[in-house]
Every structure is written in structure tokens, then in C-alpha cells.
Write a protein that holds these residues in place. Structure first.
Motif, PDB file in Angstrom:
ATOM      1  N   UNK A 320       3.735   0.299   2.993  1.00  0.00           N
ATOM      2  CA  UNK A 320       3.907  -0.601   1.843  1.00  0.00           C
ATOM      3  C   UNK A 320       3.856   0.190   0.543  1.00  0.00           C
ATOM      4  N   UNK A 322       4.599   3.327   0.070  1.00  0.00           N
ATOM      5  CA  UNK A 322       5.839   4.096  -0.094  1.00  0.00           C
ATOM      6  C   UNK A 322       6.984   3.191  -0.532  1.00  0.00           C
ATOM      7  N   UNK A 323       7.070   2.023   0.067  1.00  0.00           N
ATOM      8  CA  UNK A 323       8.159   1.093  -0.260  1.00  0.00           C
ATOM      9  C   UNK A 323       8.151   0.776  -1.758  1.00  0.00           C
ATOM     10  N   UNK A 324       6.968   0.443  -2.279  1.00  0.00           N
ATOM     11  CA  UNK A 324       6.868   0.082  -3.699  1.00  0.00           C
ATOM     12  C   UNK A 324       7.188   1.277  -4.588  1.00  0.00           C
ATOM     13  N   UNK A 325       6.673   2.439  -4.209  1.00  0.00           N
ATOM     14  CA  UNK A 325       6.936   3.640  -5.020  1.00  0.00           C
ATOM     15  C   UNK A 325       8.415   4.019  -4.975  1.00  0.00           C
ATOM     16  N   UNK A 326       9.023   3.855  -3.812  1.00  0.00           N
ATOM     17  CA  UNK A 326      10.438   4.189  -3.681  1.00  0.00           C
ATOM     18  C   UNK A 326      11.307   3.246  -4.523  1.00  0.00           C
ATOM     19  N   UNK A 327      10.705   2.162  -4.992  1.00  0.00           N
ATOM     20  CA  UNK A 327      11.452   1.243  -5.858  1.00  0.00           C
ATOM     21  C   UNK A 327      11.112   1.490  -7.328  1.00  0.00           C
ATOM     22  N   UNK A 328      10.366   2.565  -7.560  1.00  0.00           N
ATOM     23  CA  UNK A 328      10.116   2.955  -8.950  1.00  0.00           C
ATOM     24  C   UNK A 328       8.755   2.570  -9.490  1.00  0.00           C
ATOM     25  N   UNK A 329       7.935   1.921  -8.670  1.00  0.00           N
ATOM     26  CA  UNK A 329       6.624   1.475  -9.160  1.00  0.00           C
ATOM     27  C   UNK A 329       5.624   2.627  -9.031  1.00  0.00           C
TER      28      UNK A 329
ATOM     29  N   UNK B  73       8.536   7.499  -7.074  1.00  0.00           N
ATOM     30  CA  UNK B  73       8.859   6.592  -8.174  1.00  0.00           C
ATOM     31  C   UNK B  73       9.711   7.283  -9.243  1.00  0.00           C
ATOM     32  N   UNK B  76      13.211   7.278  -7.964  1.00  0.00           N
ATOM     33  CA  UNK B  76      13.805   5.944  -8.111  1.00  0.00           C
ATOM     34  C   UNK B  76      14.276   5.728  -9.551  1.00  0.00           C
TER      35      UNK B  76
END
Lengths: 373, 249
Positions: A320, A322-329, B73, B76
Motif C-alpha cells: 500500500x 509503495x502504491x501511494x508513493x508511486x502515485x506521487x504521495x 514519489x 511520479x
């Protein structure tokens, strides 16, 4: 409390005897296995006085100060000290020099929440009576220093509903013990939500008897613990008759060297068929030094019942995160989102939007410390 | 735009990518095909910056910058987007809140002005309709209880919303029926643009009937073993991986 009040003297003497027989709880007692009260009391500040104040008293609610016991109305005499008392509850009855008694009279649904704030520290005794068909929301806040022992008896009448919010903000080196003994009559409903911001040792114990058909108890809570905090939630719900319901949902976030404890015992007594109980306790550990002990227990003496329990301890889910970080968070924000998401299910148990918002604020205030590994 | 040179990647000390070289120019769509276990997902994760995927040698350059030096991040916000094969379910985080948080985090990182909830909602709504992502899905917790097709459509919706420069689609076709596959492919094709590069990772040729790539690379045992135009996909479909992989070995 006034020593001239004969009725109370007797009950206090009984409680003192009971406490003398039971003694201060220690870790060899199963119920106190994870919380070392004796060590916590060493060096803690017990030199003080406690005061309680109510906010605006909602119309229809009766408030009685137990310091004036000789003038106690019948409803106080009928109930105070009548529910089963464990050692610490006995101590609070025997020792309290101050206390409150609240009553929502028959058939009165009180819309305005009643807030009760404790200041200082010490021993307090309380009584909350909801007569048949009454409804009340009680918000208890504090105290935040020294040693406190709070014992409250709760009587929920037939078809009555008590919503009980217990706010224990971050309280540093404080040692706080609270016992709530409640009895819920036919179709009565008791909803309690506990917020714990962490202190040296805090223990909230709920002893609840579902005494009438259709009675229900719904307990939820969050502990948000920073380094050095120890929070213990211990519950014992007795389904004394059939067609009774209980749910429990407790979530803990433990950072630093902190410890979260949940012990939840459910007893379904013989003949209490069609009882339905669920209990869930989860803990999120933010680092290797944090600890959680979650112990659900079931004692079932009836045949036709539904009982479910679950407990889980873990750290933040790497997928989870990684998912959020991979979206820029950014990582800190992503971690914060996941911790809030973890707690949300329990905080959402609070139906009132304004109260829920103030609990969220308390969570926000406590989170930065609890997020430290 | 993307230059991968002699890339070696290990996971838990085991080497998965063993000298992969690949370059994609802006405006191009490349496909990576290969048998299971060849390292396709490892490549996607290493590009997105997942922890535990260690680059032991070689380089990944993105728009002239060392991509491996950046946190996920940062990648991204610089325009790298990975549509995941298995999007995670996150209870307690509303899909729309997540989209707004992510969009604004990226904008903040780029020094752009954040957008308000209403503007995000309008933009998302406009793009969601084409992908048949319902309003109700946006209100639900992120991916929680979504079907496989719904999860993949939400991935493409995110791609549409974040407008990345380099989009990597990791087996976006897996678990999709033919209608969902067409829908997803249409969504991807709508995002083809001269300043955007795409890397489509797939096991089957089927997806490439709808997203026609400029170039196909076959990945096997951690290396590119064959390359060609779109016709290579049909050859693989007809003859199987073993034929190509065996020939290269």
C-alpha cells in the motif's frame, strides 16, 4: 463524600473490605498480566485533588454531587455501589471524596451532549442512570496528571440509549485506571467510544452485563501511543439472556517503545441463545520497540449463538505504501494516510459528526508522536 | 526519453535482470513480451522505484536524469507512471480523496498550483465516463471490492488524470474480458501523444491487437532476446516463446 450519610458509609465500608481482601492488582492476576500497576505507581504523583465539572447541563438531566451524600435522592441510593465491583472499583467507592451522579429521567431523549471534564488527579466515583426510554450522550474528558482512579456505574434502562465518549488525551507520566460497570436492560443500548492518547499507564476496563432481551453494547476505540506509553483496554461482556448483541472494535497505533493491550472476554451464559457477539482488535506497530498484546476470549455456555473474534498485529503494508508513493504521495504523507485509514473504521463508529471530528482532532494531535518508530 | 543500459537487478540477492538494454523515444509505444518469470514485472517495479529491487549494475536514464536516484514519489511527479498488475486495495482511503491527494502532491512537487476538490471532481468525472468508472466507484474505498476490470480501468483513469510522460503498463490485460480489454486499450490509445512514451508489458499478443506498438522486445531470463516490429507479436503467438528464446540461446 459526607460521612453523615449512613447508607453510603455502609457501602463504602463493604467496598473497603472488598479491596482489602482483593488487594492492589498485580501481574500474577490473569486480568492484569500485561499491565504492571504496582511499578507504574512507584514514583507517580499521588499528591493531589481531583475536580470534575460539567459543561452546560442539558435540560432534563439531573446532576447530583456525591460530596453531599446525606441529601442523596432515592435514585442515587438505589444504584450507587450496587453493580459488581472489582478491586479498583471497590477502591474508588471506598476512597473517593468526590463524585457525580447523573440521571436522564424516564422517556426523556436528551439531544444536547453532556460533557464532564476532570482536572487534577485522584479518585472519583460516578453514577450514570438512564431510566427506561431515556437517551443521553455523555462525553468524559481527562484528567491528565498524576494518579487517578475513576469508577463509574452505568445503568441503562429498558429501551434507553447511552452514548458514552471517553476522551483520554495524551497525559505524559500519568497513571489512570478507569472501571466502567454497566448493566443494560431490555432493548437498552450502550455505545462507548474510547480515545486514548497515551500515558505512562492507562487502563480502561468495561464490565458489561446485557441483562435484558434485546440489550446491546457497542464498544469501540482507538489508542494512539507515543514512546513510553502503555494503554490497556480490558472488557468483559456478559450475555446474561438471549437475543442480546455486542460488538467491539479497538484499534491501536503504537510508536516508540510503547505497549498496547486489549483483553476482551465475552461470556454467553447458559440459556442466552441467539446471542450475537463480535470482537475485533488490531494493532499497528510503527517500529520494532513497540509491542501489542491482544487477547480475545470466549466463554460460551449456550448452544445457538454467533460469536466472532479477530485480532491482528502488524506494521504498515509495504504494498500500500509503495502504491501511494508511486502515485506521487510523499512517504510521510502516505504513511499518515494509511494510519488514518487504519483508525478510521473505529472512529467511524461514532455517529455524531461533531464528536467524531473532535476525536479526529485528538487523533491528529497524538499521531506525530505515535508515528515515530 | 528512457535509456536503460546493461541493467542488472537483484531481488533478495537473486539476480533477475541480467543485462537489459532498451531505449524508448518520446511519442513511441514499446511492448515487452516474454514468458512468466522472465523479469517483466521486475522491470516495471525497478522503473517505478519499489524498495527491494536492487540495481546492481547498469543505468536507467530518464530525460537525461539518473532515475534510480529518485524516490518513487519523485519519479511520479516527474512523469513516470506505472499501471500496476495488481493494484492494492486500501480500506479507509476514498478513491476520489486519493486521486486529489496524489494529483496535488505531484503538482506541489513540480511547483504548480494545487487544484481544489471541485476542479478535481470535474476533471475526474469527465475522464471517468469514457472508461466506465462510475461515480459510485469514486466514492468507495480505493480498489476495495472492485472487480479485476474495475481496478484496471481505475489505473487507466489515473494515467489519464496524471498525464505522465512515461507510462508503464504492467500486464494491464490480465484478468480482463474482451470488452474490458477494448475499453482499456481505447483509454490507452487516447493518451498516445508525441511527447509521451509508453511501455506495455504483456504476456499475450491479444492486447497488442488493440494497442499497436512501434517496437516489440522479447524478454527472457532477464535479457532482451529478440526485437522487432508489431509483426513479432504474431510470430510469438503462432510459434510460442520457446521458439524465439531457444533460437536466441
Amino acid at each position: 463524600m459526607n460521612a453523615n450519610a449512613h447508607w453510603l458509609d455502609e457501602r463504602r465500608a463493604e467496598a473497603a473490605n472488598r479491596f482489602a481482601a482483593l488487594g492492589l492488582p498485580h501481574r500474577r492476576i490473569e486480568d492484569w498480566k500485561y499491565s504492571d500497576l504496582k511499578s507504574a505507581l512507584d514514583g507517580a504523583n499521588d499528591d493531589g485533588a481531583v475536580a470534575w465539572t460539567v459543561g452546560t447541563l442539558p435540560e432534563g438531566v439531573e446532576l447530583f454531587d456525591l460530596s453531599n451524600a446525606s441529601a442523596a435522592p432515592d435514585w442515587v441510593k438505589a444504584h450507587l455501589g450496587t453493580l459488581p465491583q472489582n478491586a479498583m472499583a471497590s477502591a474508588s467507592l471506598a476512597q473517593a471524596r468526590t463524585g457525580f451522579a447523573l440521571r436522564a429521567p424516564k422517556g426523556r431523549a436528551i439531544a444536547q451532549p453532556l460533557s464532564l471534564t476532570f482536572a487534577g488527579h485522584g479518585t472519583v466515583r460516578g453514577l450514570v442512570v438512564l431510566e427506561d426510554g431515556a437517551a443521553l450522550t455523555l462525553i468524559e474528558i481527562g484528567p491528565g496528571v498524576g494518579i487517578s482512579n475513576l469508577g463509574v456505574e452505568i445503568v441503562v434502562g429498558a429501551n434507553a440509549q447511552l452514548t458514552h465518549i471517553r476522551m483520554a488525551p495524551h497525559a505524559g507520566a500519568a497513571v489512570q485506571v478507569e472501571e466502567y460497570a454497566a448493566t443494560i436492560a431490555r432493548d437498552g443500548r450502550y455505545c462507548a467510544h474510547l480515545f486514548n492518547g497515551g500515558s505512562k499507564l492507562s487502563r480502561a476496563e468495561f464490565q458489561i452485563a446485557l441483562a435484558g432481551t434485546g440489550a446491546s453494547a457497542h464498544l469501540s476505540g482507538v489508542s494512539v501511543l507515543g514512546d513510553g506509553a502503555h494503554a490497556d483496554v480490558t472488557t468483559h461482556i456478559v450475555h446474561a439472556v438471549g437475543h442480546t448483541t455486542s460488538t467491539q472494535l479497538f484499534k491501536h497505533v503504537a510508536g516508540g517503545k510503547s505497549r498496547a493491550v486489549y483483553q476482551g472476554r465475552i461470556t454467553v451464559e447458559q440459556g442466552a441463545d441467539k446471542s450475537d457477539s463480535r470482537q475485533t482488535a488490531k494493532a499497528l506497530l510503527m517500529g520494532e520497540r513497540a509491542e501489542a498484546d491482544l487477547k480475545p476470549e470466549l466463554e460460551i455456555f449456550a448452544d445457538d449463538v454467533k460469536c466472532a473474534h479477530g485480532a491482528a498485529v502488524g506494521d504498515l503494508d509495504a504494498n500500500s505504501l509503495f502504491y501511494l508513493r508511486a502515485r506521487g504521495i510523499p512517504e510521510a504523507e502516505a504513511r499518515n494516510m494509511l494510519v488514518r485509514a487504519f483508525l478510521e473504521e473505529a472512529v467511524d463508529e461514532i455517529a455524531d459528526e461533531t464528536i467524531r471530528a473532535s476525536v479526529w482532532q485528538a487523533v491528529e494531535d497524538a499521531l506525530p508522536k505515535a508515528m515515530q518508530p | 526519453m528512457l535509456e536503460i543500459k546493461d541493467l542488472h537487478v537483484a531481488v533478495d540477492g537473486k539476480e533477475i535482470l541480467k543485462g537489459l538494454t532498451l531505449s524508448i523515444a518520446a511519442g513511441q509505444v514499446h511492448a515487452i513480451m516474454g514468458p512468466n518469470g522472465s523479469g517483466k514485472s521486475t522491470l516495471s517495479y525497478v522503473l517505478a522505484g519499489r524498495a527491494g529491487y536492487d540495481v546492481t549494475s547498469g543505468s536507467i536514464t530518464y530525460n537525461g536524469e539518473d532515475l534510480t536516484a529518485l524516490a518513487p514519489e519523485q519519479r511520479a511527479s516527474k512523469g513516470v507512471f506505472l499501471a500496476m498488475q495488481y493494484p492494492v486495495e486500501i480500506p479507509g482511503v476514498t478513491t476520489l480523496t486519493f486521486l486529489k491527494t496524489a494529483l496535488n502532491a505531484q503538482r506541489r512537487a513540480r511547483g504548480e498550483k494545487e487544484v481544489d476538490a471541485m476542479t478535481v471532481l470535474k476533471t475526474v468525472r469527465a475522464r471517468a465516463a469514457a472508461l466506465k468508472v462510475s461515480e459510485e466507484m469514486l466514492k468507495r474505498a480505493l480498489n476495495v471490492g472492485f472487480s479485476g476490470g474495475e481496478k484496471k480501468r481505475l489505473e487507466i483513469l489515473q494515467m489519464s488524470l496524471f498525464e505522465p510522460k512515461l507510462a508503464i503498463l504492467d500486464e494491464t490485460d490480465s484478468g480482463l474480458d474482451i470488452d474490458a480489454l477494448k475499453l482499456v486499450a481505447e483509454g490507452v490509445n487516447a493518451l498516445r501523444s508525441p511527447d509521451r512514451a509508453m511501455l506495455v508489458i504483456t504476456h499475450y499478443q491479444r492486447l497488442l491487437d488493440y494497442i499497436v506498438p512501434d517496437r516489440i522486445h522479447v524478454l527472457a531470463k532477464g535479457r532482451i532476446v529478440a526485437e522487432g516490429g508489431k509483426e513479432l507479436a504474431h510470430e510469438l503467438e503462432a510459434k510460442g516463446y520457446e521458439h524465439i528464446v531457444g533460437k536466441a540461446a
